[in-house]
Scaffold this motif. Structure first.
Motif, PDB file in Angstrom:
ATOM      1  N   TYR A 124      47.368  -4.417  11.693  1.00  0.00           N
ATOM      2  CA  TYR A 124      46.401  -4.876  12.696  1.00  0.00           C
ATOM      3  C   TYR A 124      46.852  -4.467  14.102  1.00  0.00           C
ATOM      4  O   TYR A 124      46.031  -4.087  14.938  1.00  0.00           O
ATOM      5  CB  TYR A 124      46.243  -6.399  12.649  1.00  0.00           C
ATOM      6  N   TYR A 125      48.139  -4.552  14.337  1.00  0.00           N
ATOM      7  CA  TYR A 125      48.715  -4.171  15.632  1.00  0.00           C
ATOM      8  C   TYR A 125      48.477  -2.690  15.915  1.00  0.00           C
ATOM      9  O   TYR A 125      48.051  -2.313  17.012  1.00  0.00           O
ATOM     10  CB  TYR A 125      50.208  -4.487  15.624  1.00  0.00           C
ATOM     11  N   ALA A 126      48.726  -1.829  14.926  1.00  0.00           N
ATOM     12  CA  ALA A 126      48.565  -0.386  15.112  1.00  0.00           C
ATOM     13  C   ALA A 126      47.110  -0.037  15.430  1.00  0.00           C
ATOM     14  O   ALA A 126      46.837   0.774  16.321  1.00  0.00           O
ATOM     15  CB  ALA A 126      49.029   0.356  13.856  1.00  0.00           C
ATOM     16  N   VAL A 127      46.175  -0.657  14.714  1.00  0.00           N
ATOM     17  CA  VAL A 127      44.749  -0.403  14.975  1.00  0.00           C
ATOM     18  C   VAL A 127      44.378  -0.880  16.375  1.00  0.00           C
ATOM     19  O   VAL A 127      43.630  -0.210  17.100  1.00  0.00           O
ATOM     20  CB  VAL A 127      43.870  -1.094  13.917  1.00  0.00           C
ATOM     21  N   THR A 128      44.910  -2.026  16.781  1.00  0.00           N
ATOM     22  CA  THR A 128      44.653  -2.546  18.128  1.00  0.00           C
ATOM     23  C   THR A 128      45.131  -1.572  19.190  1.00  0.00           C
ATOM     24  O   THR A 128      44.421  -1.298  20.172  1.00  0.00           O
ATOM     25  CB  THR A 128      45.356  -3.903  18.315  1.00  0.00           C
ATOM     26  N   ILE A 129      46.327  -1.025  19.007  1.00  0.00           N
ATOM     27  CA  ILE A 129      46.881  -0.070  19.977  1.00  0.00           C
ATOM     28  C   ILE A 129      46.011   1.183  20.057  1.00  0.00           C
ATOM     29  O   ILE A 129      45.752   1.709  21.150  1.00  0.00           O
ATOM     30  CB  ILE A 129      48.328   0.295  19.598  1.00  0.00           C
ATOM     31  N   ILE A 130      45.546   1.659  18.923  1.00  0.00           N
ATOM     32  CA  ILE A 130      44.696   2.862  18.899  1.00  0.00           C
ATOM     33  C   ILE A 130      43.418   2.627  19.709  1.00  0.00           C
ATOM     34  O   ILE A 130      43.025   3.454  20.536  1.00  0.00           O
ATOM     35  CB  ILE A 130      44.354   3.254  17.450  1.00  0.00           C
ATOM     36  N   PHE A 131      42.779   1.476  19.492  1.00  0.00           N
ATOM     37  CA  PHE A 131      41.531   1.199  20.219  1.00  0.00           C
ATOM     38  C   PHE A 131      41.790   0.856  21.684  1.00  0.00           C
ATOM     39  O   PHE A 131      40.944   1.119  22.535  1.00  0.00           O
ATOM     40  CB  PHE A 131      40.743   0.104  19.511  1.00  0.00           C
ATOM     41  N   LEU A 132      42.947   0.301  21.976  1.00  0.00           N
ATOM     42  CA  LEU A 132      43.296   0.054  23.375  1.00  0.00           C
ATOM     43  C   LEU A 132      43.459   1.372  24.123  1.00  0.00           C
ATOM     44  O   LEU A 132      43.044   1.512  25.282  1.00  0.00           O
ATOM     45  CB  LEU A 132      44.593  -0.759  23.438  1.00  0.00           C
ATOM     46  N   THR A 177      39.265  -6.096  20.040  1.00  0.00           N
ATOM     47  CA  THR A 177      39.493  -4.811  20.704  1.00  0.00           C
ATOM     48  C   THR A 177      38.473  -3.772  20.234  1.00  0.00           C
ATOM     49  O   THR A 177      37.937  -3.001  21.042  1.00  0.00           O
ATOM     50  CB  THR A 177      40.927  -4.315  20.441  1.00  0.00           C
ATOM     51  N   ILE A 178      38.211  -3.744  18.939  1.00  0.00           N
ATOM     52  CA  ILE A 178      37.183  -2.834  18.408  1.00  0.00           C
ATOM     53  C   ILE A 178      35.819  -3.188  18.995  1.00  0.00           C
ATOM     54  O   ILE A 178      35.060  -2.302  19.426  1.00  0.00           O
ATOM     55  CB  ILE A 178      37.144  -2.902  16.869  1.00  0.00           C
ATOM     56  N   PHE A 179      35.505  -4.475  19.025  1.00  0.00           N
ATOM     57  CA  PHE A 179      34.239  -4.961  19.563  1.00  0.00           C
ATOM     58  C   PHE A 179      34.069  -4.513  21.019  1.00  0.00           C
ATOM     59  O   PHE A 179      33.004  -4.020  21.419  1.00  0.00           O
ATOM     60  CB  PHE A 179      34.218  -6.489  19.462  1.00  0.00           C
TER      61      PHE A 179
END
Length: 213
Positions: A124-132, A177-179
């Protein structure tokens, strides 16, 4: 083109370092806040939401096995997602986080490990960083600006806490973050694409089934 390639490589290196950093803190984790123990119990206890239900703690002698059985998947109880949903009707949160934790625990019956909760948090952290990073690129058309939010959040104590705290907050942050990204992309492009709507739909349902916020 070279600049874009360098940026992708730089981002990949930063993300890798951040994941290594989070693994370091996860490995150093000792002890659990009571809510983390409830994470395992509500995920893995078979149609028994709270350990004290049915007078289970009224006996003069309380066996350690009672707590182990509450927090682990026992034989014949693997992948029983109906139990997870039932347990959450006796608690306050939606079931998605617990269903993921139960699925991982089901692969290791009778075993308890902090990594059952930490590994999905790392994802979940990695996906958050990508979208950030993608949000940073939308806000300012600059080769370097997008790295700042990634660095400031990715190495922050807030990020460390959310990854190492075995609860649903890292998952919720990912959905938010995706939203946010999908809305910002529509505003920046002044177009509504089908992929935006699908991502918003998934993030909305994901968020609704992750936390009552």
């Amino acid at each position: 083109m070279k600049s874009k390639s360098y940026n992708k490589i730089a981002f990949g290196v930063i993300l890798l370092l951040q994941i290594v950093c989070m693994i370091y803190f996860g490995n150093a984790k000792q002890g659990y806040f009571v809510d983390e123990l409830w994470s395992y119990g509500l995920s893995n206890s078979y149609y028994h939401a709270q350990i004290w239900e049915d007078g289970a703690l009224d006996n003069p002698e309380i066996s350690p096995d009672m707590f182990k059985e509450y927090m682990t998947v026992n034989e014949g109880e693997a992948f029983k997602f109906g139990s997870v949903i039932y347990n959450q009707t006796h608690d306050s949160h939606p079931p998605l986080f617990y269903m993921v934790l139960h699925a991982i625990s089901s692969c290791f019956p009778g075993q308890f490990s902090k990594w059952f909760g930490l590994i999905p948090n790392l994802l979940y952290y990695a996906v958050t960083i990508i979208f950030l990073y993608k949000i940073g690129k939308l806000i300012k058309k600059d080769n370097y600006f997008a790295f700042f939010p990634v660095l400031f959040f990715g190495f922050s104590i807030a990020a460390v806490n959310m990854v190492t705290y075995i609860r649903m907050y890292m998952l919720l942050t990912m959905w938010c973050t995706i939203f946010a990204y999908e809305h910002l992309e529509m505003m920046a492009s002044r177009k509504i694409k089908m992929k935006n709507l699908i991502s918003i739909l998934l993030a909305t349902f994901g968020g609704v089934f992750t936390h009552y916020y």
